[in-house]
Design a protein around this motif. Sequence first.
Motif, PDB file in Angstrom:
ATOM      1  N   ARG A  72      -1.769  -4.232 -10.808  1.00 20.01           N
ATOM      2  CA  ARG A  72      -3.065  -3.541 -10.836  1.00 20.01           C
ATOM      3  C   ARG A  72      -4.205  -4.501 -10.534  1.00 20.01           C
ATOM      4  NH1 ARG A  72      -0.717  -0.846 -15.224  1.00 20.01           N
ATOM      5  NH2 ARG A  72      -1.713  -2.278 -16.688  1.00 20.01           N
ATOM      6  N   GLN A 114       5.680   2.086 -11.127  1.00 22.27           N
ATOM      7  CA  GLN A 114       4.339   1.970 -11.691  1.00 22.27           C
ATOM      8  C   GLN A 114       3.869   0.534 -11.536  1.00 22.27           C
ATOM      9  OE1 GLN A 114       2.613   4.553 -12.888  1.00 22.27           O
ATOM     10  NE2 GLN A 114       4.311   5.996 -12.603  1.00 22.27           N
ATOM     11  N   LEU A 115       2.617   0.352 -11.188  1.00 20.74           N
ATOM     12  CA  LEU A 115       2.081  -0.994 -11.072  1.00 20.74           C
ATOM     13  C   LEU A 115       2.121  -1.693 -12.419  1.00 20.74           C
ATOM     14  CD1 LEU A 115      -1.044  -0.378  -8.818  1.00 20.74           C
ATOM     15  CD2 LEU A 115       0.865  -1.881  -8.240  1.00 20.74           C
ATOM     16  N   ARG A 159       0.829  -1.204   0.000  1.00 18.37           N
ATOM     17  CA  ARG A 159       0.000   0.000   0.000  1.00 18.37           C
ATOM     18  C   ARG A 159       0.865   1.255   0.000  1.00 18.37           C
ATOM     19  NH1 ARG A 159      -4.209   0.886   4.805  1.00 18.37           N
ATOM     20  NH2 ARG A 159      -2.292   1.288   5.972  1.00 18.37           N
ATOM     21  N   PHE A 173       5.677  -4.136  -9.609  1.00 18.80           N
ATOM     22  CA  PHE A 173       5.968  -2.772 -10.057  1.00 18.80           C
ATOM     23  C   PHE A 173       7.040  -2.800 -11.136  1.00 18.80           C
ATOM     24  CE2 PHE A 173       4.447  -2.361  -5.708  1.00 18.80           C
ATOM     25  CZ  PHE A 173       3.581  -1.286  -5.784  1.00 18.80           C
ATOM     26  N   TYR A 209       2.297   1.816  -3.422  1.00 22.08           N
ATOM     27  CA  TYR A 209       1.222   2.261  -4.322  1.00 22.08           C
ATOM     28  C   TYR A 209       0.933   3.745  -4.117  1.00 22.08           C
ATOM     29  CZ  TYR A 209      -3.662   2.671  -5.953  1.00 22.08           C
ATOM     30  OH  TYR A 209      -4.824   3.074  -6.563  1.00 22.08           O
ATOM     31  N   GLN A 210       0.992   4.195  -2.863  1.00 24.70           N
ATOM     32  CA  GLN A 210       0.684   5.596  -2.546  1.00 24.70           C
ATOM     33  C   GLN A 210       1.868   6.530  -2.782  1.00 24.70           C
ATOM     34  OE1 GLN A 210      -0.567   5.101   1.525  1.00 24.70           O
ATOM     35  NE2 GLN A 210      -2.727   4.793   0.989  1.00 24.70           N
ATOM     36  N   ILE A 264      -3.893  -5.157  -6.514  1.00 23.00           N
ATOM     37  CA  ILE A 264      -3.917  -4.078  -5.523  1.00 23.00           C
ATOM     38  C   ILE A 264      -5.285  -3.850  -4.884  1.00 23.00           C
ATOM     39  CG2 ILE A 264      -4.294  -2.159  -7.147  1.00 23.00           C
ATOM     40  CD1 ILE A 264      -1.855  -2.135  -4.155  1.00 23.00           C
TER      41      ILE A 264
END
Length: 297
Positions: free
Chosen positions: A63, A57-58, A11, A49, A14-15, A66
């Motif tokens: 994606r 980037q995912l 997480r 990533f 991702y953020q 997530i």
Amino acid sequence: MLSRRELTLLRAMYQCGTVTAAGASIGMTQPAASTLLRTMETRLGFALFSRQNRRLQLTSQGRALIPDALNALAGMEAVDRLAGDIRQGSTSRLVIGAVAIAASSILPSALAIVRREHPGIAVTVRAGTALEIIEMAVDQRIDLGLIVGTLVEKDRVASLALAPMSLYAVMHAAHPWAQRQGLSLKEIAHAGPIVLATTLPAGRVTRQVMEAARLPYQPIMEVGQSSAACGLAAQGLGIAIVETLGARYAQRQRLVARHLLAVPEIGLGLVWSHDRTMSQPAETLRSSLIAEAASVV
């Protein structure tokens, strides 16, 4: 199965977009975060990533993973909060996301009703932009989100329009124009207004309507919150242009607010997760906000 530590790192990455920033946000060193990511990807059997322009980037596999990963971590955190509430004698919690001006204008009176009907409820209010609050709803980190902006169709999020928005001119009662009942955007544009940042929906629309009308966009100040714009106007520093909720806040501060024009592009709205059953306190809050929004003009 991914561990809680791995989900927390996922997480954060991702953020934050970088391993270093993600690790720092959760108290991990960059080497430790990188090692944990490699271990996670090895066990999963695919990369989460890819690196583009020094940011992560995912991947397509990332994606796909997530949403459920974020939901799983949110569920763990919800269990922790509930356990804490039980220890403290409270078994119910209401988590709300709200843009700043909504949190200071329309939310308090609605929450007062919730507290009367559910006196044992524990309430958490999380601030954010409209987009951040929508993401909170997607991740089930909030029960309800209160936003000012454009309600967009998004998987796993339900939404409800509460009230349309307008732009208002806000000024100190001693301002030379305060006694005038009608003000035009043209007059204020040429005077040099205090405006909201264009990262905010109302600030973006303010600039768009000025440019569409071929008016000069030359603000004397730009701020990130309607309450801050009102505070500057209260000091006699100029006329602020804010949205409807900002004007409502201004009037409570004994400032003068004059309607400029309706902006149907943005509105006050509610968002919540499709995938989460709404609790009774959340239902009460939603009903209270609908009723409170009826007075927003």
